[in-house]
Design a protein around this motif. Structure first.
Motif, mmCIF file in Angstrom:
data_model
loop_
_atom_site.group_PDB
_atom_site.id
_atom_site.type_symbol
_atom_site.label_atom_id
_atom_site.label_comp_id
_atom_site.label_asym_id
_atom_site.label_seq_id
_atom_site.Cartn_x
_atom_site.Cartn_y
_atom_site.Cartn_z
ATOM 1 N N GLY A 13 -13.783 -11.703 -16.699
ATOM 2 C CA GLY A 13 -13.122 -11.301 -15.451
ATOM 3 C C GLY A 13 -12.941 -12.432 -14.454
ATOM 4 N N LYS A 14 -12.968 -13.664 -14.943
ATOM 5 C CA LYS A 14 -12.871 -14.817 -14.025
ATOM 6 C C LYS A 14 -11.566 -14.813 -13.235
ATOM 7 C CE LYS A 14 -13.465 -17.007 -17.636
ATOM 8 N NZ LYS A 14 -13.477 -17.820 -18.825
ATOM 9 N N THR A 15 -10.472 -14.488 -13.914
ATOM 10 C CA THR A 15 -9.175 -14.552 -13.233
ATOM 11 C C THR A 15 -9.016 -13.432 -12.207
ATOM 12 O OG1 THR A 15 -8.193 -15.661 -15.124
ATOM 13 C CG2 THR A 15 -6.668 -14.640 -13.578
ATOM 14 N N MET A 32 -7.286 -22.509 -14.352
ATOM 15 C CA MET A 32 -7.198 -23.756 -15.126
ATOM 16 C C MET A 32 -6.344 -23.620 -16.376
ATOM 17 S SD MET A 32 -10.770 -25.852 -14.802
ATOM 18 C CE MET A 32 -10.401 -26.654 -16.343
ATOM 19 N N ASP A 33 -6.408 -22.468 -17.025
ATOM 20 C CA ASP A 33 -5.590 -22.278 -18.233
ATOM 21 C C ASP A 33 -4.094 -22.409 -17.906
ATOM 22 O OD1 ASP A 33 -7.710 -21.949 -19.955
ATOM 23 O OD2 ASP A 33 -7.670 -19.762 -19.922
ATOM 24 N N ASP A 34 -3.686 -21.862 -16.753
ATOM 25 C CA ASP A 34 -2.271 -21.971 -16.349
ATOM 26 C C ASP A 34 -1.884 -23.435 -16.139
ATOM 27 O OD1 ASP A 34 -2.068 -19.250 -16.406
ATOM 28 O OD2 ASP A 34 -2.078 -18.969 -14.232
ATOM 29 N N PHE A 56 -6.916 -30.057 -26.806
ATOM 30 C CA PHE A 56 -6.981 -29.041 -25.753
ATOM 31 C C PHE A 56 -8.109 -29.376 -24.768
ATOM 32 C CE2 PHE A 56 -8.947 -25.261 -23.945
ATOM 33 C CZ PHE A 56 -7.870 -24.658 -23.319
ATOM 34 N N ARG A 57 -9.270 -29.763 -25.313
ATOM 35 C CA ARG A 57 -10.425 -30.082 -24.448
ATOM 36 C C ARG A 57 -10.156 -31.311 -23.585
ATOM 37 N NH1 ARG A 57 -12.450 -25.273 -24.232
ATOM 38 N NH2 ARG A 57 -12.817 -24.397 -26.278
ATOM 39 N N ASP A 58 -9.401 -32.282 -24.122
ATOM 40 C CA ASP A 58 -9.049 -33.467 -23.327
ATOM 41 C C ASP A 58 -8.196 -33.060 -22.125
ATOM 42 O OD1 ASP A 58 -10.353 -35.156 -25.070
ATOM 43 O OD2 ASP A 58 -8.549 -35.765 -26.150
ATOM 44 N N GLY A 78 -11.523 -22.099 -17.930
ATOM 45 C CA GLY A 78 -11.497 -21.569 -19.288
ATOM 46 C C GLY A 78 -12.935 -21.411 -19.789
ATOM 47 N N GLY A 79 -13.132 -20.441 -20.681
ATOM 48 C CA GLY A 79 -14.482 -20.124 -21.153
ATOM 49 C C GLY A 79 -15.237 -21.289 -21.791
ATOM 50 N N GLY A 80 -14.481 -22.282 -22.295
ATOM 51 C CA GLY A 80 -15.142 -23.379 -22.996
ATOM 52 C C GLY A 80 -15.342 -24.624 -22.147
ATOM 53 N N ARG A 135 -24.122 -19.958 -28.673
ATOM 54 C CA ARG A 135 -24.097 -21.422 -28.599
ATOM 55 C C ARG A 135 -23.925 -21.896 -27.155
ATOM 56 N NH1 ARG A 135 -19.275 -23.718 -31.682
ATOM 57 N NH2 ARG A 135 -19.984 -22.248 -33.254
ATOM 58 N N ARG A 136 -23.158 -21.163 -26.367
ATOM 59 C CA ARG A 136 -22.804 -21.634 -25.020
ATOM 60 C C ARG A 136 -23.740 -21.167 -23.908
ATOM 61 N NH1 ARG A 136 -16.320 -20.377 -24.982
ATOM 62 N NH2 ARG A 136 -15.712 -21.882 -26.586
ATOM 63 N N ARG A 137 -24.522 -20.128 -24.187
ATOM 64 C CA ARG A 137 -25.297 -19.487 -23.115
ATOM 65 C C ARG A 137 -26.060 -20.485 -22.243
ATOM 66 N NH1 ARG A 137 -27.625 -15.271 -25.753
ATOM 67 N NH2 ARG A 137 -25.709 -14.174 -25.289
HETATM 68 C C1 S3P Z 1 -11.425 -20.714 -24.346
HETATM 69 C C2 S3P Z 1 -11.157 -19.818 -23.337
HETATM 70 C C3 S3P Z 1 -9.804 -19.588 -22.810
HETATM 71 C C4 S3P Z 1 -8.900 -20.806 -23.027
HETATM 72 C C5 S3P Z 1 -8.948 -21.229 -24.467
HETATM 73 C C6 S3P Z 1 -10.355 -21.576 -24.945
HETATM 74 C C7 S3P Z 1 -12.819 -20.865 -24.825
HETATM 75 O O1 S3P Z 1 -9.878 -19.285 -21.411
HETATM 76 O O2 S3P Z 1 -9.287 -21.854 -22.195
HETATM 77 O O3 S3P Z 1 -8.409 -20.189 -25.258
HETATM 78 O O4 S3P Z 1 -13.116 -21.886 -25.482
HETATM 79 O O5 S3P Z 1 -13.650 -19.971 -24.548
HETATM 80 P P1 S3P Z 1 -10.386 -17.845 -20.803
HETATM 81 O O6 S3P Z 1 -11.868 -17.889 -20.741
HETATM 82 O O7 S3P Z 1 -9.758 -17.830 -19.447
HETATM 83 O O8 S3P Z 1 -9.845 -16.807 -21.708
#
Ligand code: S3P
Length: 169
Positions: A13-15, A32-34, A56-58, A78-80, A135-137
């Motif tokens: 629900g970040k957005t 950030m994704d936008d 993508f990460r870069d 983004g989640g990552g 892995r991310r927690r």
């Molecule tokens: C990702 C989450 C996505 C987006 C991409 C990778 C991730 O963002 O950055 O698909 O690695 O968890 P949201 O968390 O906004 O969906």
């Protein structure tokens, strides 16, 4: 308080929460994704399939550093974003970081069938969500100044909770 970063898994629900927070604070809202899509000139699935996750990460790191220089913003990450140590440092040092916590089941319900999220285009998305979250927690927890549970809450309730917690600090 110049920047609030919202971090957490896809579907936390970040957005939607971020838009509400920005409105209530009179801040600008940044997704950030936008910005990544705009910067790359193509969709997220296209970046992944044509150039791979590393590229993508870069772009994600580049975009993060750009928004870290802007004032009075609520930023939905983004989640990552927390995977890279460099990003965790930028987040922690340039704003208040809020972790929106979700269970794998709720995240799954919210994002299943969403073709715009390449990481879950697998035969068993729920298992993938569990694995990634596991892995991310630690990175979410260690990067955040504040964590809020979101299961069973509306974005408006979550935004209210975040505002109250930030006010009390
Ligand atoms: C990702 C989450 C996505 C987006 C991409 C990778 C991730 O963002 O950055 O698909 O690695 O968890 P949201 O968390 O906004 O969906």
């Amino acid at each position: 308080m110049e920047r609030i970063y919202l971090i957490g898994f896809m579907g936390s629900g970040k957005t939607s929460t971020g838009r509400l927070l920005a409105e209530r604070l009179g801040f600008g809202f940044v997704d950030m994704d936008d910005l990544i899509v705009e910067t790359a000139g193509m969709s997220i699935p296209e970046i992944f399939s044509r150039f791979g996750e590393d590229r993508f990460r870069d772009i994600e790191t580049e975009v993060l550093k750009r928004v870290a220089g802007e004032s009075n913003r609520v930023i939905s990450c983004g989640g990552g974003v927390i995977i890279r140590e460099e990003n965790r440092r930028v987040l922690k040092n340039t704003g208040k970081v809020v972790y929106l916590r979700t269970s794998p089941e709720v995240a799954y319900e919210r994002i299943k069938g969403d073709a715009n999220r390449p990481l879950i285009q697998v035969p068993d998305p729920l298992a993938k969500i569990r694995e990634l979250m596991e892995r991310r927690r630690k990175w979410y927890e260690e990067t955040a100044h504040l964590a809020v549970d979101t299961d069973g809450k509306t974005p408006s309730e979550v935004a209210e909770e975040v505002l109250n917690a930030l006010r009390d600090r």
